[in-house]
Design an enzyme around this catalytic site. Structure first.
Site, PDB file in Angstrom:
ATOM      1  N   ASP A 141      -6.194  -1.107  -7.879  1.00  0.00           N
ATOM      2  CA  ASP A 141      -6.857  -0.836  -6.598  1.00  0.00           C
ATOM      3  C   ASP A 141      -6.072   0.213  -5.780  1.00  0.00           C
ATOM      4  O   ASP A 141      -5.782   0.013  -4.599  1.00  0.00           O
ATOM      5  CB  ASP A 141      -7.033  -2.139  -5.790  1.00  0.00           C
ATOM      6  CG  ASP A 141      -7.940  -1.923  -4.569  1.00  0.00           C
ATOM      7  OD1 ASP A 141      -8.720  -0.960  -4.563  1.00  0.00           O
ATOM      8  OD2 ASP A 141      -7.841  -2.726  -3.612  1.00  0.00           O
ATOM      9  N   HIS A 184      -2.774 -10.277  -0.383  1.00  0.00           N
ATOM     10  CA  HIS A 184      -2.990 -10.699  -1.775  1.00  0.00           C
ATOM     11  C   HIS A 184      -1.957 -10.077  -2.701  1.00  0.00           C
ATOM     12  O   HIS A 184      -1.235  -9.156  -2.305  1.00  0.00           O
ATOM     13  CB  HIS A 184      -4.399 -10.314  -2.239  1.00  0.00           C
ATOM     14  CG  HIS A 184      -4.805  -8.924  -1.822  1.00  0.00           C
ATOM     15  ND1 HIS A 184      -5.635  -8.675  -0.760  1.00  0.00           N
ATOM     16  CD2 HIS A 184      -4.460  -7.698  -2.287  1.00  0.00           C
ATOM     17  CE1 HIS A 184      -5.809  -7.378  -0.606  1.00  0.00           C
ATOM     18  NE2 HIS A 184      -5.094  -6.754  -1.520  1.00  0.00           N
ATOM     19  N   ARG A 282       2.627  -0.547   7.454  1.00  0.00           N
ATOM     20  CA  ARG A 282       1.162  -0.727   7.527  1.00  0.00           C
ATOM     21  C   ARG A 282       0.818  -2.042   6.845  1.00  0.00           C
ATOM     22  O   ARG A 282       1.094  -2.235   5.664  1.00  0.00           O
ATOM     23  CB  ARG A 282       0.463   0.427   6.820  1.00  0.00           C
ATOM     24  CG  ARG A 282      -1.063   0.267   6.728  1.00  0.00           C
ATOM     25  CD  ARG A 282      -1.612   1.323   5.787  1.00  0.00           C
ATOM     26  NE  ARG A 282      -3.044   1.319   5.624  1.00  0.00           N
ATOM     27  CZ  ARG A 282      -3.714   0.540   4.772  1.00  0.00           C
ATOM     28  NH1 ARG A 282      -3.092  -0.361   4.039  1.00  0.00           N
ATOM     29  NH2 ARG A 282      -5.022   0.651   4.651  1.00  0.00           N
ATOM     30  N   ASP A 284      -1.719  -4.373   5.368  1.00  0.00           N
ATOM     31  CA  ASP A 284      -3.031  -4.168   4.769  1.00  0.00           C
ATOM     32  C   ASP A 284      -3.938  -5.387   4.961  1.00  0.00           C
ATOM     33  O   ASP A 284      -3.491  -6.531   4.840  1.00  0.00           O
ATOM     34  CB  ASP A 284      -2.821  -3.914   3.268  1.00  0.00           C
ATOM     35  CG  ASP A 284      -4.095  -3.606   2.539  1.00  0.00           C
ATOM     36  OD1 ASP A 284      -4.722  -2.596   2.882  1.00  0.00           O
ATOM     37  OD2 ASP A 284      -4.463  -4.376   1.634  1.00  0.00           O
ATOM     38  N   GLU A 326      -4.239  -2.780   9.658  1.00  0.00           N
ATOM     39  CA  GLU A 326      -5.404  -2.219   8.975  1.00  0.00           C
ATOM     40  C   GLU A 326      -6.474  -3.307   9.010  1.00  0.00           C
ATOM     41  O   GLU A 326      -6.488  -4.221   8.194  1.00  0.00           O
ATOM     42  CB  GLU A 326      -5.056  -1.821   7.537  1.00  0.00           C
ATOM     43  CG  GLU A 326      -6.135  -0.962   6.905  1.00  0.00           C
ATOM     44  CD  GLU A 326      -7.061  -1.688   5.936  1.00  0.00           C
ATOM     45  OE1 GLU A 326      -8.130  -1.135   5.642  1.00  0.00           O
ATOM     46  OE2 GLU A 326      -6.727  -2.798   5.475  1.00  0.00           O
ATOM     47  N   HIS A 395      -8.133   7.040   2.580  1.00  0.00           N
ATOM     48  CA  HIS A 395      -8.349   6.749   1.152  1.00  0.00           C
ATOM     49  C   HIS A 395      -9.552   5.844   0.933  1.00  0.00           C
ATOM     50  O   HIS A 395     -10.009   5.682  -0.188  1.00  0.00           O
ATOM     51  CB  HIS A 395      -7.096   6.096   0.585  1.00  0.00           C
ATOM     52  CG  HIS A 395      -6.874   4.721   1.146  1.00  0.00           C
ATOM     53  ND1 HIS A 395      -6.514   4.523   2.471  1.00  0.00           N
ATOM     54  CD2 HIS A 395      -6.999   3.491   0.602  1.00  0.00           C
ATOM     55  CE1 HIS A 395      -6.420   3.220   2.682  1.00  0.00           C
ATOM     56  NE2 HIS A 395      -6.701   2.575   1.577  1.00  0.00           N
ATOM     57  N   ASP A 396     -10.032   5.208   2.010  1.00  0.00           N
ATOM     58  CA  ASP A 396     -11.143   4.268   1.865  1.00  0.00           C
ATOM     59  C   ASP A 396     -12.480   4.927   2.178  1.00  0.00           C
ATOM     60  O   ASP A 396     -12.542   6.081   2.599  1.00  0.00           O
ATOM     61  CB  ASP A 396     -10.910   3.058   2.775  1.00  0.00           C
ATOM     62  CG  ASP A 396      -9.977   2.036   2.119  1.00  0.00           C
ATOM     63  OD1 ASP A 396      -9.945   1.974   0.873  1.00  0.00           O
ATOM     64  OD2 ASP A 396      -9.275   1.313   2.849  1.00  0.00           O
TER      65      ASP A 396
END
Ligand code: GLC
Length: 657
Positions: A141, A184, A282, A284, A326, A395-396
């Site tokens: 990912d 995660h 950052r 996530d 984020e 990036h998303d």
């Protein structure tokens, strides 16, 4: 704050501290621990106070904090103290960021170190190095499926390479931002592997269930994040013979923060990266940190408590380090990640301004600023000592997460309007030059998001293919106007690497089976440095965009009104094609900059009367900080050319009496 119960506990903890901790100079650590312990105790107690081993857990946490403090390099401790004295340092207009993959921008971390001069040339002084921690070869990912939280992926380099990079950045006054993926792990992480091997203690690190009873209850209210590639929120693990919660991809196992061991490990990991030299961490996917049946499992109150606790712990060890939240969630939810009911940010000092980003894209597609202005009006003011990360692309994907009520106020129907936006940017609408790709299409709900490089979304790709010089000009104007908005809005602008030279979609991801299903790879480029070098040739697309941005950055840095002290006023003007706001100087309110952007393909007029009684342009004179021109006001109206913007003042800086 002093309070007897927590203070008595703190005394006990210090008595029980491992003897070797007594040998260190922990003076500054103790002062800060004393100041924050009441909060740490209350929050930790709120989350874990019901457990028999609560005291043991909090002793464990405090010891970990002390050890992280001992490991913190002296140079960083000094920097912490300097920042304590200048605590608003990050609200300054002097910061301009870029986010990049080290192995896309350069080949790896050493390559990035060599290219720092390029960033300095542009004026960038904050770099978010996208995830570099160890992750599986394929199921990664984009680095957000971590298999070792304390080591760097060989594809990016080594811990030593990072130390060299961090050191060179510090010498050049460039801030380093690193990711910690707190929600995660990869299924290849040793914790997950031990869980698979049947270790109960590690199964408790995740949400693991023997059958579908509980997962089915969760599913009733949980949306799907990656509906195409990873439908549902649970995955059957053959080895473990159990269901595990996987909100994102099926190889990303959600951590279980009801277990204090998870929290303690994660705080320790955050501090580990702070000690490697990260100025900003950052965090996530923070909206997902707490799962509860009957909720969407996003934005739950406990997710906020976890972040507050992380912040309180980080302040004790590394108070100069900032957090970025984020949380790409609804506008009214995003703002809560600064911390609610607090004057100063109590959770994350910085948050992604996903609302502004999505609204800017709405203005591009509709060629008017109606929803942009309306959506921002509904965004509540943020706290002092908290700031936005303003971005155009990252990036998303682009999620269309604005408020339905705002969409209706502008006269659109929410479902049809979002459908239009997706069609527009994917080139499926008559007259659209967009070359984006749909992302996260949910056949059940009809939702969809958008992938694509900035330049391709605004039509540069199509215009270049057709040799359409007018189209090229328009795309360049739009790229610069969008960046001018994030540079002046208030907050830290974050440029996505490649956008500074108009990098187009990269379709090579389709040839890689590990990436082909995820269209976000289309806008995560490998920089072609021969093309980038064209920024030095006058008249090339690369030069026009690069120099345009460089100019914006230089002007931003010298314009005090662009610092972020809640010194922005949105101005409702009669002309719906214009987006207008005023930035005032934090100390000299009369020293203001008016930002006017025309999102339309025709010239538009701004009626000076619409500016109200703000004392602007009393002498009928306007000066544009970017071009150095004096745009004229004729018959009380100012003309803004198509797709252009102005940063207007009364007079040329330096000429003021
Ligand atoms: C964040 C990242 C995104 C990733 C997701 C899961 O939203 O920005 O790229 O897919 O978290 O880690």
């Amino acid at each position: 704050m002093y309070e007897q119960i927590s203070h008595a506990l703190l005394n006990d903890i210090l008595d029980e501290f491992h003897p070797d901790l007594g040998r260190e100079d922990l003076r500054h650590f103790y002062t800060r621990l004393g100041a924050n312990f009441y909060a740490i105790h209350s929050l930790f107690g709120h989350l874990y106070g019901h457990r028999d081993d609560f005291k043991q857990q909090i002793v464990h946490l405090t010891e970990r904090l002390a050890r992280a403090y001992i490991d913190r390099p002296e140079e960083l401790k000094q920097r912490d103290m300097a920042r304590e004295k200048d605590h608003n340092w990050f609200l300054s207009q002097e910061w301009v960021g870029m986010a990049l993959y080290s192995n896309g921008f350069a080949d790896d971390l050493p390559g990035l170190t060599e290219r720092l001069t390029y960033l300095t040339e542009l004026g960038v002084n904050l770099v978010h190095v996208m995830p570099i921690l160890k992750c599986p070869q394929k199921a990664s990912d984009g680095g957000y499926a971590v298999s070792d939280f304390r080591d760097i992926d060989p594809r990016a380099g080594t811990l030593d390479d990072l130390a060299v990079l961090a050191d060179s950045m510090r010498k050049r006054d460039i801030l380093l931002t690193l990711d910690v993926v707190v929600n995660h792990t990869s299924n290849e992480h040793p914790w997950a592997q031990r869980a698979c091997a049947g270790d109960k203690a590690y199964q408790d690190f995740y949400y693991v269930f023997p059958n579908r009873d509980v997962p089915d209850m969760f599913e009733e209210t949980m949306p799907e994040i990656f509906p195409e590639t990873a439908p549902g929120n649970f995955t059957w693990d053959e080895a473990m013979q159990r269901w595990v919660m996987t909100v994102f991809n099926n190889y990303q196992w959600d951590l279980n923060y009801t277990n204090p061991a998870v929290f303690i490990e994660m705080v320790d990991i955050i501090l580990f990266w702070a000690n490697q030299g990260a100025d900003i961490v950052r965090l996530d996917a923070v909206a997902f940190l707490w799962k509860q049946i009957g909720t969407t499992c996003q934005n739950n109150r406990e997710a906020h408590l976890i972040l507050q606790l992380m912040k309180d712990c980080c302040q004790v060890v590394a108070p100069g380090v900032l957090f970025i939240a984020e949380a790409i969630v609804a506008p009214l939810e995003i703002i809560k990640y600064f911390g609610e009911d607090a004057v100063i940010a109590k959770e994350c000092e910085i948050a992604y301004n996903a609302t502004f980003m999505a609204l800017l894209w709405d203005a591009v597609a509709t060629k008017n600023a109606k929803l942009l202005t309306q959506g921002l009006k509904s965004l509540p003011g943020k706290l002092d000592r908290a700031t936005w990360l303003n971005y155009v692309r990252c990036h998303d994907d682009i999620g269309l997460g604005f408020d339905d009520a705002d969409i209706r106020t502008c006269g659109y129907e929410p479902y049809a309007h979002r459908r239009f936006l997706v069609d527009w940017f994917t080139g499926n609408y008559e007259g659209s030059p967009g070359r984006g790709r749909p992302f996260g299409v949910n056949a059940k709900t009809g939702d969809a998001r958008i992938s694509g490089a900035l330049a391709s979304l605004v039509g540069l790709e199509v215009a270049l293919e057709h040799g359409d010089t007018k189209g090229i000009d328009i795309a360049i104007e739009q790229i610069l106007t969008l960046h001018a908005m994030i540079m002046s809005f208030g907050g830290i602008p974050l440029i996505w690497y490649g956008d500074e030279v108009g990098t187009l979609n990269d379709n090579t991801f389709l040839n890689d089976e590990a990436k082909a299903g995820d269209t976000r790879w289309v806008h995560r480029p490998h920089i072609d440095w021969l093309r980038n070098d064209r920024r030095r040739q006058r008249g090339t697309v690369e030069q026009r965009i690069f120099d345009g941005l460089k100019r914006l950055i230089a002007v931003r840095k010298t314009t005090a009104a662009f610092a972020d002290f809640n010194n922005r006023q949105l101005i409702d003007v009669a002309n719906p094609h214009l987006f207008v706001f005023l930035r005032t100087h934090p100390q000299v309110p009369s020293d203001a900059v008016l930002i006017v952007a025309n999102f339309n393909d025709a010239p538009q007029y701004l009626d000076i009367n619409d500016l109200g009684n703000r004392g602007l342009f009393r002498h009928g004179q306007t000066y544009d900080l970017v071009t150095g021109e004096w745009p004229s006001i004729f018959n009380g109206r100012l003309v803004i050319p198509p797709f252009r913007f102005y940063w207007l003042t009364d007079q040329r800086p330096g000429l003021a009496l």
